[in-house]
Design an enzyme around this catalytic site. Structure first.
Site, mmCIF file in Angstrom:
data_model
loop_
_atom_site.group_PDB
_atom_site.id
_atom_site.type_symbol
_atom_site.label_atom_id
_atom_site.label_comp_id
_atom_site.label_asym_id
_atom_site.label_seq_id
_atom_site.Cartn_x
_atom_site.Cartn_y
_atom_site.Cartn_z
ATOM 1 N N LEU A 58 0.851 -1.187 0.000
ATOM 2 C CA LEU A 58 0.000 0.000 0.000
ATOM 3 C C LEU A 58 0.885 1.235 0.000
ATOM 4 O O LEU A 58 1.793 1.360 0.819
ATOM 5 C CB LEU A 58 -0.918 -0.007 1.221
ATOM 6 N N ASP A 97 1.012 5.079 0.691
ATOM 7 C CA ASP A 97 0.359 6.198 1.360
ATOM 8 C C ASP A 97 1.133 7.459 1.005
ATOM 9 O O ASP A 97 2.089 7.825 1.684
ATOM 10 C CB ASP A 97 0.361 5.950 2.875
ATOM 11 N N PHE A 138 3.747 -1.624 3.546
ATOM 12 C CA PHE A 138 3.177 -0.290 3.656
ATOM 13 C C PHE A 138 4.262 0.739 3.376
ATOM 14 O O PHE A 138 5.221 0.860 4.135
ATOM 15 C CB PHE A 138 2.591 -0.078 5.051
ATOM 16 N N LYS A 139 4.114 1.445 2.270
ATOM 17 C CA LYS A 139 5.055 2.512 1.930
ATOM 18 C C LYS A 139 4.458 3.826 2.423
ATOM 19 O O LYS A 139 3.521 4.363 1.830
ATOM 20 C CB LYS A 139 5.301 2.555 0.425
ATOM 21 N N ILE A 140 5.014 4.328 3.514
ATOM 22 C CA ILE A 140 4.471 5.520 4.154
ATOM 23 C C ILE A 140 5.355 6.705 3.781
ATOM 24 O O ILE A 140 6.519 6.774 4.171
ATOM 25 C CB ILE A 140 4.417 5.352 5.689
#
Length: 304
Positions: free
Chosen positions: A137, A139, A165-167
């Site tokens: 994902l 973000d 999760f790529k924040i």
């Protein structure tokens, strides 16, 4: 690697010929250069690949070319973002059938006003999860969609294939820390992005990997490795060394930086970007190379 999802997984730029056509042979050289840079994985068709400037046919051809050329040497992430859930699902199936290891997607959005609700975002990711390929994902501020930590945790816990999760939102470290604390073991791959401009803080918050550009992953990868190995001061020192170049890339150049460096190093023949993207200003390019040369990154000598 310390775990399955860690290290440096940069975004491959999409090279174009001076006439604007996709440079297929140049794409192969980009991928080979990245592998020689010691990357842990490669992402294609992302925003830093100029995905918003290529056609659907070009996207399909680049997916096939990249997966065939990498041929399992490193894992490949294929970006599949789209507002329409059926299109995202079809892209996921296509990537999986060609042997992609992971797909990456932003929440559904189109322009400034069409944004998926939390329910719609959950449903789109769940539909892709049913394809049976791990999902990252993304973000990112570009989507304009708010993804609060409780929603991300719910998605991680209820969508089995949502692994990474790529924040890269503002205050990414705080969000990563909260996500890891609240999500526990369901957050298998907490990553950051944005060219590693906040890398140290994000690693300190628990990130296990980073998705940078393809400009200097050979210099950023060891920083991640040192930090994860408990060599904190070595990581700080390494980061301080590359930070001026990273800052210039992040704040002045964007995705044009990696291509400019690859032209300078003979990886690709042209750093052409399709209209309406302007070329780098000569002064901006000159300072980028001025900051890179003392670092002696592989990209500046790979093709020479």
């Amino acid at each position: 690697m310390t775990q399955r999802y860690s290290g440096i997984w940069p975004v491959a730029p999409t090279p174009f010929l001076p006439n604007g056509q996709v440079d297929a042979e140049g794409m192969k050289r980009v991928l080979d250069c990245m592998i020689d840079q010691g990357v842990d994985g490669i992402c294609i068709l992302a925003n830093f690949s100029e995905q918003f400037l290529i056609t659907d046919d070009e996207r399909a051809a680049l997916t096939r070319l990249s997966l065939e050329h990498v041929a399992g040497r490193v894992p490949v992430i294929v970006t599949i973002s789209h507002f329409a859930t059926p299109i995202v699902v079809d892209r996921a199936k296509f990537a999986k059938d060609l042997g992609a290891d992971i797909v990456m997607m932003m929440p559904p959005y189109h322009g400034a006003l069409l944004k998926g609700t939390p329910e719609q975002t959950f449903e789109q990711f769940r539909a892709v999860g049913e394809v049976g390929i791990p999902i990252m994902l993304q973000d990112a501020p570009l989507s304009g969609v708010d993804l609060p930590v409780p929603l991300l945790v719910k998605m991680a816990q209820e969508i089995e294939m949502l692994k990474l999760f790529k924040i890269e939102c503002p205050q990414a470290a705080a969000k990563l820390r909260a996500l890891i604390e609240e999500g526990g073991d369901s957050i298998e791959g907490p990553f950051d992005g944005e060219e590693a401009i906040t890398l140290l803080a994000d690693l300190d918050a628990g990130a296990t990997g980073t998705m940078t550009s393809a400009m200097i992953p050979d210099l950023i990868g060891p920083i991640v490795q040192d930090f994860l190995a408990g060599k904190r001061q070595a990581a700080i020192d390494g980061y301080a060394r590359v930070l001026p170049a990273v800052n210039h890339e992040n704040r002045q150049c964007g995705f044009r930086a990696a291509k400019a460096a690859m032209v300078e190093g003979g990886v690709i023949a042209s750093d052409f970007c399709r209209h309406p993207i302007p070329p780098l200003h000569p002064g901006t390019r000159a300072m980028l190379l001025e900051l890179l040369r003392p670092l002696d990154p592989l990209v500046l000598r790979w093709g020479k």
